[in-house]
Design an enzyme around this catalytic site. Structure first.
Site, PDB file in Angstrom:
ATOM      1  N   TYR A  47       1.176  -1.502  -0.061  1.00 62.46           N
ATOM      2  CA  TYR A  47       0.203  -0.116   0.061  1.00 62.46           C
ATOM      3  C   TYR A  47       0.597   1.470  -0.295  1.00 62.46           C
ATOM      4  O   TYR A  47       0.505   2.314  -0.124  1.00 62.46           O
ATOM      5  CB  TYR A  47      -1.041   0.031   1.122  1.00 62.46           C
ATOM      6  N   LYS A  64       3.678 -15.831   2.162  1.00 63.66           N
ATOM      7  CA  LYS A  64       3.189 -16.271   1.114  1.00 63.66           C
ATOM      8  C   LYS A  64       4.702 -16.917   0.798  1.00 63.66           C
ATOM      9  O   LYS A  64       5.379 -16.572  -0.437  1.00 63.66           O
ATOM     10  CB  LYS A  64       2.233 -15.787   0.032  1.00 63.66           C
ATOM     11  N   ASP A 115     -10.824  -9.015   7.839  1.00 63.82           N
ATOM     12  CA  ASP A 115     -12.719  -8.407   7.293  1.00 63.82           C
ATOM     13  C   ASP A 115     -12.860  -9.958   7.202  1.00 63.82           C
ATOM     14  O   ASP A 115     -14.287 -10.307   7.408  1.00 63.82           O
ATOM     15  CB  ASP A 115     -12.866  -8.010   6.027  1.00 63.82           C
TER      16      ASP A 115
END
Ligand code: NAD
Length: 372
Positions: free
Chosen positions: A141, A198, A258
């Site tokens: 981000y 990951k 979320d």
């Protein structure tokens, strides 16, 4: 002499003003009975600030937040500002506050209350009580991004055209400081930490894994394991009650938290804390957005904001008793069957009563005096 707490309140947009004023009402009532004084100062950010100043995060808001001990945020954004220039979108206020206040760690507890088990979409959720620690000021981000034109062709001859890119980068320092917060938190809880990454594909993830494995030697009591993000997304659904503390990068944390919100039933219930640089204020907010579809209708669930205020009392002011008073009052309110629309479920019979924001807030305040 009574203790003083200086809190900057940023109501924001949509349901933000309703839920933050509910949280402050509850906080003032709880603090009063413990001889603590709450001082609040309201500041503008998001769409409300765009309307007034033409920008989502005025300097006055950053300075006001910096001068406080802690910030209580509602939520920002809404359809009214969907078409403003990307540089002044309401969400920019969040990124600005996070980086301005040095808030690099986002802590999101996910708890299913016994009274709200029916709210979880999972059949047998078990005792869910885990915390996601998300890195907040680094990663993709905040990395280099852009768009450029390419005349190259793909293998089937298609012209590539414009190429958009975002970059994920993390320094050892950024990773180590968030890992330390997560290990320390695990020590205070059930002593279990899961790193989500990951590492089979990403270089940044391999660095996270190496540093976390190394740090785990300093915390021999903490049971440490690692999961790939795709597997973690599945395991959170299949065995949510086995997780204690999860630590992960900005992007993966955004998505997983979320998912956690959905597992516990309603985003309206979940508080969060963003903390970081010592000496700067922390920021506390429910995990949901500004819910423009129900704004101003007395339908918003204020419990996520009220529980965020409880987290603030515990983490910033060391007021464990006020925090527990508020949390117990919320549990009593749910036990009494009071429900806002988002936590009302078919099949609960006649044991629950649908109420609005104001009514459930009043019930929490009434239950505070019963708690003490
Ligand atoms: P949202 O969380 O605002 O709403 C999603 C759904 O959940 C809606 O149906 C809403 O009515 C419901 N909901 C959310 N909070 C609730 C509450 N407390 N009580 C009852 N129901 C509740 O997400 P969205 O619709 O994707 O976003 C709306 C706006 O909020 C957008 O502009 C988005 O950018 C912004 N947003 C802001 C933040 C923030 O300020 N931290 C976070 C997420 C989204």
């Amino acid at each position: 002499m009574s203790k003083k707490c200086n809190i900057a309140v940023i109501p924001g947009d949509g349901i933000g003003p309703e839920i933050t004023s509910a949280a402050i009402e509850v906080l003032e009532a709880a603090a009063k009975s413990r001889d603590v004084e709450i001082f609040t100062r309201e500041l503008l950010a998001g769409g409300a600030a765009i309307d007034r100043y033409g920008i989502p995060l005025p300097q006055e808001t950053i300075s006001g937040a910096m001068d406080s001990d802690a910030v209580l945020l509602g939520a920002v954004g809404g359809p009214k500002w969907d078409n403003v220039e990307p540089d002044i979108r309401p969400e920019r206020a969040l990124l600005g506050l996070r980086s301005g206040l040095g808030l690099y760690a986002n802590i999101r507890p996910a708890v299913v209350y016994d009274e709200l088990v029916a709210a979880s979409p999972l059949k047998n959720p078990g005792k869910i009580d885990f915390v996601i620690v998300r890195e907040l000021t680094g990663g993709i981000y905040f990395g280099k991004n852009g768009i450029y034109q390419s005349g190259d062709r793909l293998s089937d001859g298609t012209v590539k055209g414009k190429i958009a890119f975002d970059t994920e980068s993390y320094s050892e320092g950024e990773i180590n400081r968030i890992l330390k917060i997560a290990f320390d938190l695990a020590m205070k809880r059930r002593k279990k930490l899961t790193l989500v990454d990951k590492a089979n594909v990403l270089t940044t993830s391999r660095m996270w894994r190496a540093l976390a494995s190394q740090m785990s030697f300093d915390y021999p009591e903490v049971e440490f394991d690692c999961l790939y993000i795709d597997n973690a997304a599945m395991q959170l659904i299949s065995r949510p009650s086995t997780f204690d503390v999860i630590v992960t990068s900005n992007l993966f944390g955004d998505i997983l938290s979320d998912e956690a919100g959905q597992i516990v039933g309603s985003v309206g219930m979940l508080p969060s804390a963003s903390v970081g640089v010592k000496g700067k204020p922390g920021m506390f907010e429910p995990i949901h957005g500004s819910a423009p579809d129900i704004a101003g209708q007395n339908k918003a669930n204020p419990l996520g904001s009220i529980l965020s205020a409880a987290m603030m009392m515990r983490m910033i002011f060391g007021e464990e008793e006020i925090a527990s008073d508020i949390e117990n009052a919320v549990k009593k309110t749910l036990s009494a069957g009071l429900r806002t629309g988002d936590i009302t479920f078919v099949g609960e019979g006649n044991n629950t009563t649908l109420v609005g924001t104001k009514e459930i807030t009043k019930a929490v305040i009434d239950n505070l005096s019963i708690s003490n």
